[in-house]
Design a protein around this motif. Structure first.
Motif, mmCIF file in Angstrom:
data_model
loop_
_atom_site.group_PDB
_atom_site.id
_atom_site.type_symbol
_atom_site.label_atom_id
_atom_site.label_comp_id
_atom_site.label_asym_id
_atom_site.label_seq_id
_atom_site.Cartn_x
_atom_site.Cartn_y
_atom_site.Cartn_z
ATOM 1 N N HIS A 249 0.809 -1.211 0.000
ATOM 2 C CA HIS A 249 0.000 0.000 0.000
ATOM 3 C C HIS A 249 0.849 1.272 0.000
ATOM 4 O O HIS A 249 1.832 1.384 0.731
ATOM 5 C CB HIS A 249 -0.906 -0.008 1.241
ATOM 6 C CG HIS A 249 -1.918 1.083 1.258
ATOM 7 N ND1 HIS A 249 -1.614 2.375 1.631
ATOM 8 C CD2 HIS A 249 -3.239 1.090 0.946
ATOM 9 C CE1 HIS A 249 -2.702 3.120 1.558
ATOM 10 N NE2 HIS A 249 -3.706 2.364 1.142
ATOM 11 N N ASN A 250 0.433 2.197 -0.835
ATOM 12 C CA ASN A 250 0.996 3.541 -0.849
ATOM 13 C C ASN A 250 -0.063 4.483 -0.284
ATOM 14 O O ASN A 250 -1.176 4.527 -0.820
ATOM 15 C CB ASN A 250 1.331 3.937 -2.296
ATOM 16 C CG ASN A 250 1.700 5.403 -2.463
ATOM 17 O OD1 ASN A 250 2.054 6.078 -1.519
ATOM 18 N ND2 ASN A 250 1.614 5.892 -3.701
ATOM 19 N N PRO A 251 0.186 5.205 0.824
ATOM 20 C CA PRO A 251 1.493 5.497 1.421
ATOM 21 C C PRO A 251 1.862 4.670 2.657
ATOM 22 O O PRO A 251 2.909 4.894 3.243
ATOM 23 C CB PRO A 251 1.308 6.956 1.845
ATOM 24 C CG PRO A 251 -0.129 7.025 2.284
ATOM 25 C CD PRO A 251 -0.877 6.110 1.349
ATOM 26 N N ILE A 252 1.023 3.739 3.086
ATOM 27 C CA ILE A 252 1.247 3.078 4.379
ATOM 28 C C ILE A 252 2.429 2.109 4.357
ATOM 29 O O ILE A 252 3.209 2.027 5.309
ATOM 30 C CB ILE A 252 -0.036 2.337 4.834
ATOM 31 C CG1 ILE A 252 -1.182 3.322 5.047
ATOM 32 C CG2 ILE A 252 0.219 1.548 6.115
ATOM 33 C CD1 ILE A 252 -2.533 2.657 5.294
ATOM 34 N N GLY A 253 2.547 1.326 3.266
ATOM 35 C CA GLY A 253 3.547 0.266 3.227
ATOM 36 C C GLY A 253 2.986 -1.063 3.694
ATOM 37 O O GLY A 253 3.707 -2.050 3.821
ATOM 38 N N LYS A 254 1.681 -1.113 3.929
ATOM 39 C CA LYS A 254 1.009 -2.316 4.418
ATOM 40 C C LYS A 254 0.818 -3.329 3.292
ATOM 41 O O LYS A 254 0.481 -2.961 2.156
ATOM 42 C CB LYS A 254 -0.364 -1.920 4.974
ATOM 43 C CG LYS A 254 -1.297 -3.079 5.343
ATOM 44 C CD LYS A 254 -2.681 -2.542 5.726
ATOM 45 C CE LYS A 254 -3.679 -3.652 6.031
ATOM 46 N NZ LYS A 254 -3.373 -4.392 7.262
ATOM 47 N N ILE A 255 1.013 -4.610 3.606
ATOM 48 C CA ILE A 255 0.597 -5.708 2.740
ATOM 49 C C ILE A 255 -0.604 -6.378 3.404
ATOM 50 O O ILE A 255 -0.537 -6.751 4.583
ATOM 51 C CB ILE A 255 1.729 -6.730 2.521
ATOM 52 C CG1 ILE A 255 2.810 -6.127 1.612
ATOM 53 C CG2 ILE A 255 1.195 -8.024 1.907
ATOM 54 C CD1 ILE A 255 4.012 -7.035 1.385
ATOM 55 N N LEU B 38 11.226 9.177 16.810
ATOM 56 C CA LEU B 38 10.072 9.534 15.974
ATOM 57 C C LEU B 38 9.486 8.252 15.392
ATOM 58 O O LEU B 38 10.162 7.545 14.628
ATOM 59 C CB LEU B 38 10.499 10.483 14.853
ATOM 60 C CG LEU B 38 11.022 11.850 15.317
ATOM 61 C CD1 LEU B 38 11.544 12.651 14.128
ATOM 62 C CD2 LEU B 38 9.940 12.622 16.056
ATOM 63 N N PRO B 39 8.256 7.914 15.725
ATOM 64 C CA PRO B 39 7.670 6.642 15.301
ATOM 65 C C PRO B 39 7.288 6.637 13.819
ATOM 66 O O PRO B 39 7.037 7.686 13.220
ATOM 67 C CB PRO B 39 6.431 6.499 16.179
ATOM 68 C CG PRO B 39 6.071 7.890 16.562
ATOM 69 C CD PRO B 39 7.341 8.672 16.602
ATOM 70 N N TYR B 40 7.225 5.436 13.256
ATOM 71 C CA TYR B 40 6.883 5.275 11.841
ATOM 72 C C TYR B 40 6.195 3.925 11.660
ATOM 73 O O TYR B 40 6.117 3.108 12.589
ATOM 74 C CB TYR B 40 8.141 5.355 10.968
ATOM 75 C CG TYR B 40 9.263 4.430 11.395
ATOM 76 C CD1 TYR B 40 9.337 3.115 10.932
ATOM 77 C CD2 TYR B 40 10.256 4.869 12.276
ATOM 78 C CE1 TYR B 40 10.363 2.264 11.329
ATOM 79 C CE2 TYR B 40 11.281 4.030 12.688
ATOM 80 C CZ TYR B 40 11.330 2.729 12.216
ATOM 81 O OH TYR B 40 12.352 1.887 12.617
ATOM 82 N N THR B 41 5.682 3.710 10.460
ATOM 83 C CA THR B 41 5.099 2.412 10.118
ATOM 84 C C THR B 41 6.145 1.590 9.396
ATOM 85 O O THR B 41 6.650 2.011 8.337
ATOM 86 C CB THR B 41 3.854 2.573 9.214
ATOM 87 O OG1 THR B 41 2.855 3.317 9.913
ATOM 88 C CG2 THR B 41 3.283 1.207 8.844
ATOM 89 N N ILE B 42 6.503 0.456 9.956
ATOM 90 C CA ILE B 42 7.475 -0.434 9.297
ATOM 91 C C ILE B 42 6.863 -0.900 7.978
ATOM 92 O O ILE B 42 5.751 -1.436 7.958
ATOM 93 C CB ILE B 42 7.805 -1.644 10.191
ATOM 94 C CG1 ILE B 42 8.455 -1.168 11.500
ATOM 95 C CG2 ILE B 42 8.707 -2.628 9.461
ATOM 96 C CD1 ILE B 42 8.569 -2.262 12.549
ATOM 97 N N ALA B 43 7.565 -0.684 6.898
ATOM 98 C CA ALA B 43 7.024 -1.023 5.578
ATOM 99 C C ALA B 43 7.114 -2.524 5.322
ATOM 100 O O ALA B 43 8.193 -3.102 5.387
ATOM 101 C CB ALA B 43 7.769 -0.265 4.493
#
Length: 438
Positions: A198-204, A340-345
């Protein structure tokens, strides 16, 4: 007043394009801001991690294939509307290996980029009054492509995980609002669009999510459009696809899968994409594609056809995944160090970072075209360019206007890591300056 009384030919425009005065699209706004910042201070290099284009060339074997194709007469003329037969065979072979079953060329349509491929899907099936379910955040091109057919978009949220405000999360923390999805399905809904990775999340989307979604698609006689342009960039142990679900094999008969040679070979300017699906559906995609652009650039189709077997021979896709895993490791370290937190792609080449801990000066002045957007992430993006020298994209652009303010995405910026390591290293150095603003 009759049409003949109007003196301005611009008044005859399609009302769909009711453009706001002076309103720039997101890509123009951010890139112009970056260009001006660079011009204002030539001694400071602006590092552009905004738009998802590559900073490096396609692999040499692909470039060589273009050169060879350009020197063959037949590849400098119109290609067949269905696609170059050599490329059709290679794409069919590519999906055969991915799916674990024989995929015939009748299940493939070559398109002028993945975007035109999706446009052809929408025009092949949608008519005024139809409805399409799209998950937000969404890739912004989906919306006009759907609405230009006369169809209406119905939005279903992938819920922003509140813990992203304080800690790093993964793709599974972003959950579909299943209740909203089920209540959005009506007799007018004809299609559901997903994007994985997924763009922009990076989720599968995992198998369980795809199964639950697939059951609804089958139950309500819908078509599932699966945008998988980042299919060769996944960092999980497997990449589940709707068309390969063992738990729901009948889903493949109503799934259209979108692919991109541009994303696969770092050649977005080549504009070669493809749609895979049952022949009974593909023929309508072909009909629309033929009317939209007739055919895709012939020498580039041939080049991609020659590149695929070379990619297999050289383990190109596997090696590229390893390279990107390393790029992410290099890039996320600065955010880990800063807290700074982020979503692991899980896949793709974007990183969504929460910058709510960053405190911009209260009296900082922003131009009107930033203020008019009304959300914090646009201010963050502007400030990062001007004061830190790094370009990112404000992700509220990927949700509908009424959902932008108060959305957790307001605190986030999307960065693209499809860049040379030296560019990422320079970005890391600049982003380290954020410690003075925490």
């Amino acid at each position: 007043m009759s049409r003949s009384d109007r003196k301005d030919p611009a008044s005859l425009h399609n009302p769909y394009f009711n453009l706001k005065p002076g309103q720039k699209d997101i890509w123009t706004l951010i890139n112009e801001t970056a260009a001006k910042a660079q011009a204002d201070d030539p001694n400071t290099k602006i590092v552009n991690l905004g738009q998802g284009f590559f900073s490096y060339n396609p692999p040499e074997f692909a470039i060589q294939a273009v050169d060879e194709a350009l020197h063959q007469t037949q590849f400098n003329q119109y290609a067949p509307a269905r696609g170059n037969i050599n490329l059709l065979k290679q794409i069919a072979n590519h999906y055969s290996k991915s799916y674990g079953r024989e995929v015939p060329i009748e299940e493939v349509q070559i398109t002028t980029g993945a975007n035109e491929g999706m446009f052809s899907v929408f025009f092949g099936f949608l008519t005024p009054g139809d409805e399409v379910i799209v998950f937000e955040p969404f890739f912004d091109q989906y919306i006009p492509n759907i609405e230009m057919t006369g169809a209406k978009v119905k939005y279903v949220k992938i819920r922003y995980p509140e813990k992203l405000n304080t800690e790093t999360v993964n793709g599974e923390d972003w959950e579909i609002d299943w209740e909203s999805l089920e209540s959005s399905i009506s007799d007018k809904v004809k299609m559901v669009v997903i994007n994985t990775p997924h763009n922009p999340i990076g989720k599968i989307f995992n198998k369980q999510e795809l199964h639950r979604l697939g059951e609804l698609v089958i139950k309500h006689n819908l078509i599932l459009v699966s945008d998988e342009v980042y299919e060769n960039l996944f960092y999980t142990s497997e990449f589940p696809r709707p068309a390969t679900l063992e738990s729901l094999p009948e889903l493949r008969e109503r799934t259209l899968t979108v692919g991109s040679a541009g994303k696969s070979f770092a050649a977005t300017g080549w504009r070669v994409g493809y749609i895979q699906g049952p022949a009974s559906l593909i023929k309508y995609v072909t009909a629309a594609h033929t009317r939209i652009c007739f055919s895709t650039p012939a020498p580039l189709q041939q080049a991609v056809a020659q590149a695929f077997p070379q990619a297999d021979k050289l383990n190109y896709f596997e090696n590229t995944r390893k390279d990107y895993a390393r790029k992410y490791e290099l890039f996320v370290k600065v955010f880990d160090d800063l807290g700074l937190p982020y979503t692991i792609a899980d896949g793709g080449y974007f990183l969504l970072v929460n910058l709510s801990k960053v405190k911009m000066p209260n009296d900082y002045e922003f131009p009107e075209d930033i203020l008019s957007r009304g959300t914090l992430d646009f201010k963050l993006a502007y400030w990062l360019i001007k004061e830190i020298g790094v370009v990112g994209i404000p992700p509220t652009e990927f949700v509908i206007e009424k959902n932008r303010v108060g959305n957790g995405l307001e605190n986030c910026i999307r960065f693209a890591v499809c860049k040379d390591d030296t560019i990422l290293e320079e970005a890391v150095k600049k982003l380290a300056m954020l410690k003075d603003y925490l």
